[in-house]
Design a protein around this motif. Structure first.
Motif, mmCIF file in Angstrom:
data_model
loop_
_atom_site.group_PDB
_atom_site.id
_atom_site.type_symbol
_atom_site.label_atom_id
_atom_site.label_comp_id
_atom_site.label_asym_id
_atom_site.label_seq_id
_atom_site.Cartn_x
_atom_site.Cartn_y
_atom_site.Cartn_z
ATOM 1 N N LYS A 47 66.481 36.010 44.235
ATOM 2 C CA LYS A 47 67.824 35.420 44.290
ATOM 3 C C LYS A 47 67.903 34.116 45.081
ATOM 4 C CE LYS A 47 70.271 39.836 43.816
ATOM 5 N NZ LYS A 47 71.374 40.650 44.337
ATOM 6 N N LYS A 48 66.765 33.536 45.406
ATOM 7 C CA LYS A 48 66.739 32.265 46.127
ATOM 8 C C LYS A 48 66.228 31.173 45.187
ATOM 9 C CE LYS A 48 65.251 30.155 50.427
ATOM 10 N NZ LYS A 48 64.648 30.382 51.732
ATOM 11 N N VAL A 49 66.926 30.041 45.155
ATOM 12 C CA VAL A 49 66.554 28.930 44.277
ATOM 13 C C VAL A 49 65.307 28.244 44.843
ATOM 14 C CG1 VAL A 49 67.287 26.747 43.246
ATOM 15 C CG2 VAL A 49 68.974 28.569 43.628
ATOM 16 N N ILE A 50 64.250 28.209 44.023
ATOM 17 C CA ILE A 50 63.015 27.551 44.462
ATOM 18 C C ILE A 50 62.704 26.280 43.660
ATOM 19 C CG2 ILE A 50 61.988 29.637 45.437
ATOM 20 C CD1 ILE A 50 60.242 29.818 42.876
ATOM 21 N N LYS A 51 63.422 26.112 42.520
ATOM 22 C CA LYS A 51 63.166 24.934 41.687
ATOM 23 C C LYS A 51 64.371 24.701 40.783
ATOM 24 C CE LYS A 51 59.624 23.278 38.445
ATOM 25 N NZ LYS A 51 58.400 23.694 37.730
ATOM 26 N N ILE A 52 64.687 23.422 40.535
ATOM 27 C CA ILE A 52 65.760 23.057 39.613
ATOM 28 C C ILE A 52 65.207 22.073 38.592
ATOM 29 C CG2 ILE A 52 68.033 21.997 39.347
ATOM 30 C CD1 ILE A 52 68.626 22.783 42.245
ATOM 31 N N GLU A 53 65.449 22.372 37.315
ATOM 32 C CA GLU A 53 65.026 21.489 36.238
ATOM 33 C C GLU A 53 66.225 21.246 35.325
ATOM 34 O OE1 GLU A 53 60.671 22.564 34.980
ATOM 35 O OE2 GLU A 53 61.706 24.411 35.584
ATOM 36 N N HIS A 54 66.136 20.182 34.541
ATOM 37 C CA HIS A 54 67.237 19.827 33.644
ATOM 38 C C HIS A 54 66.693 19.606 32.247
ATOM 39 C CE1 HIS A 54 68.551 18.665 37.696
ATOM 40 N NE2 HIS A 54 69.718 19.100 37.278
ATOM 41 N N ALA A 55 67.513 19.959 31.261
ATOM 42 C CA ALA A 55 67.142 19.760 29.864
ATOM 43 C C ALA A 55 68.316 19.143 29.127
ATOM 44 C CB ALA A 55 66.755 21.083 29.224
ATOM 45 N N SER A 56 67.989 18.210 28.247
ATOM 46 C CA SER A 56 69.010 17.567 27.417
ATOM 47 C C SER A 56 68.824 17.917 25.944
ATOM 48 C CB SER A 56 68.936 16.046 27.574
ATOM 49 O OG SER A 56 69.216 15.685 28.901
ATOM 50 N N SER A 57 67.742 18.634 25.633
ATOM 51 C CA SER A 57 67.457 18.948 24.236
ATOM 52 C C SER A 57 66.828 20.335 24.126
ATOM 53 C CB SER A 57 66.491 17.915 23.651
ATOM 54 O OG SER A 57 65.222 18.030 24.278
ATOM 55 N N GLU A 58 66.780 20.826 22.904
ATOM 56 C CA GLU A 58 66.129 22.113 22.652
ATOM 57 C C GLU A 58 64.651 22.051 23.041
ATOM 58 O OE1 GLU A 58 66.965 23.956 18.756
ATOM 59 O OE2 GLU A 58 68.455 22.355 18.526
ATOM 60 N N LYS A 59 64.013 20.928 22.730
ATOM 61 C CA LYS A 59 62.590 20.765 23.021
ATOM 62 C C LYS A 59 62.338 20.837 24.539
ATOM 63 C CE LYS A 59 58.699 17.718 22.066
ATOM 64 N NZ LYS A 59 58.236 16.482 21.408
ATOM 65 N N GLU A 60 63.133 20.120 25.304
ATOM 66 C CA GLU A 60 62.984 20.154 26.770
ATOM 67 C C GLU A 60 63.233 21.561 27.314
ATOM 68 O OE1 GLU A 60 65.629 17.207 28.394
ATOM 69 O OE2 GLU A 60 64.538 15.538 27.483
ATOM 70 N N LEU A 61 64.241 22.237 26.787
ATOM 71 C CA LEU A 61 64.549 23.585 27.228
ATOM 72 C C LEU A 61 63.396 24.532 26.902
ATOM 73 C CD1 LEU A 61 66.592 25.550 28.476
ATOM 74 C CD2 LEU A 61 67.606 25.799 26.189
ATOM 75 N N GLY A 62 62.840 24.390 25.717
ATOM 76 C CA GLY A 62 61.698 25.217 25.310
ATOM 77 C C GLY A 62 60.506 25.050 26.227
ATOM 78 N N LYS A 63 60.235 23.821 26.636
ATOM 79 C CA LYS A 63 59.102 23.569 27.558
ATOM 80 C C LYS A 63 59.320 24.256 28.892
ATOM 81 C CE LYS A 63 57.534 19.142 25.711
ATOM 82 N NZ LYS A 63 57.394 17.698 25.978
ATOM 83 N N ILE A 64 60.556 24.226 29.375
ATOM 84 C CA ILE A 64 60.855 24.823 30.673
ATOM 85 C C ILE A 64 60.798 26.344 30.610
ATOM 86 C CG2 ILE A 64 62.669 25.117 32.415
ATOM 87 C CD1 ILE A 64 63.563 22.202 31.683
ATOM 88 N N LEU A 65 61.241 26.925 29.514
ATOM 89 C CA LEU A 65 61.299 28.381 29.391
ATOM 90 C C LEU A 65 60.042 29.019 28.830
ATOM 91 C CD1 LEU A 65 64.946 28.901 28.090
ATOM 92 C CD2 LEU A 65 64.085 29.129 30.430
ATOM 93 N N LYS A 66 59.097 28.211 28.385
ATOM 94 C CA LYS A 66 57.884 28.738 27.727
ATOM 95 C C LYS A 66 57.448 29.978 28.339
ATOM 96 C CE LYS A 66 55.503 25.479 30.453
ATOM 97 N NZ LYS A 66 54.709 24.480 30.811
#
Length: 177
Positions: free
Chosen positions: A158-177
């Motif tokens: 429950k502690k935030v260790i990293k923040i990333e941002h996505a503007s597209s499906e492709k970027e989101l897919g890379k982050i969630l792989k």
């Protein structure tokens, strides 16, 4: 002809009144839900802890689990559409396998729009979507964030260790792989 037009106008007014009467009240009960972010004196971000009980699109309460690894925040209509398109071809357990939760801010929507359009559309989704109805909660979550993008926060207990941002499906897919 004039009587027909007046009759149709009256019918439209009655229909709009009925629609508003049926869908104009929020079913959200703030006493059932909470959001806690610590420390309270700093913006929500890396190093912050989060805990919540919030409703999903079916009004089922969701409590943040210590095993949740990713929180995926959407604060705009366009980022919501990106999530929807991204999830369209994913298996039902896609988010569960990634220990991820989608959290959507609907606090800025008029209640009639929430009830008539947004919630019925959300209920068609194959994945749970935690909803933020409260404007103060939304404000606290998006403070100092790039809220025009999808915000993906990685958690550890429950502690935030990293923040990333996505503007597209492709970027989101890379982050969630």
């Amino acid at each position: 002809m004039k009587k027909i037009i007046l009759g149709l106008l009256a019918l439209v007014i009655v229909a709009v009144g009925l629609l508003f009467g049926m869908n104009g009240k929020s079913k959200y009960d703030a006493s059932k839900y909470h959001l806690k972010i610590t420390p309270t004196n700093k913006p929500f971000g890396v190093g912050s802890s989060i805990d919540y009980i919030l409703p999903d699109q079916f009004d089922k309460a969701h409590k943040l689990s210590t095993t949740t690894k990713k929180l995926i925040f959407v604060f705009t209509k366009s980022t919501g559409h990106t999530i929807k398109a991204f999830m369209a071809d994913k298996p039902k357990d896609y988010l569960i396998k990634r220990e991820a939760v989608v959290i959507a801010d609907i606090s800025g929507m008029p209640v009639i729009i929430q009830n008539t359009f947004a919630l019925p559309d959300f209920r068609k989704s194959d994945y749970p979507m935690v909803l933020i109805y409260d404007k103060n909660m939304a404000k606290r979550l998006k403070e100092n964030q790039q809220s025009d993008k999808i915000i993906i926060m990685t958690l550890e207990n429950k502690k935030v260790i990293k923040i990333e941002h996505a503007s597209s499906e492709k970027e989101l897919g890379k982050i969630l792989k």
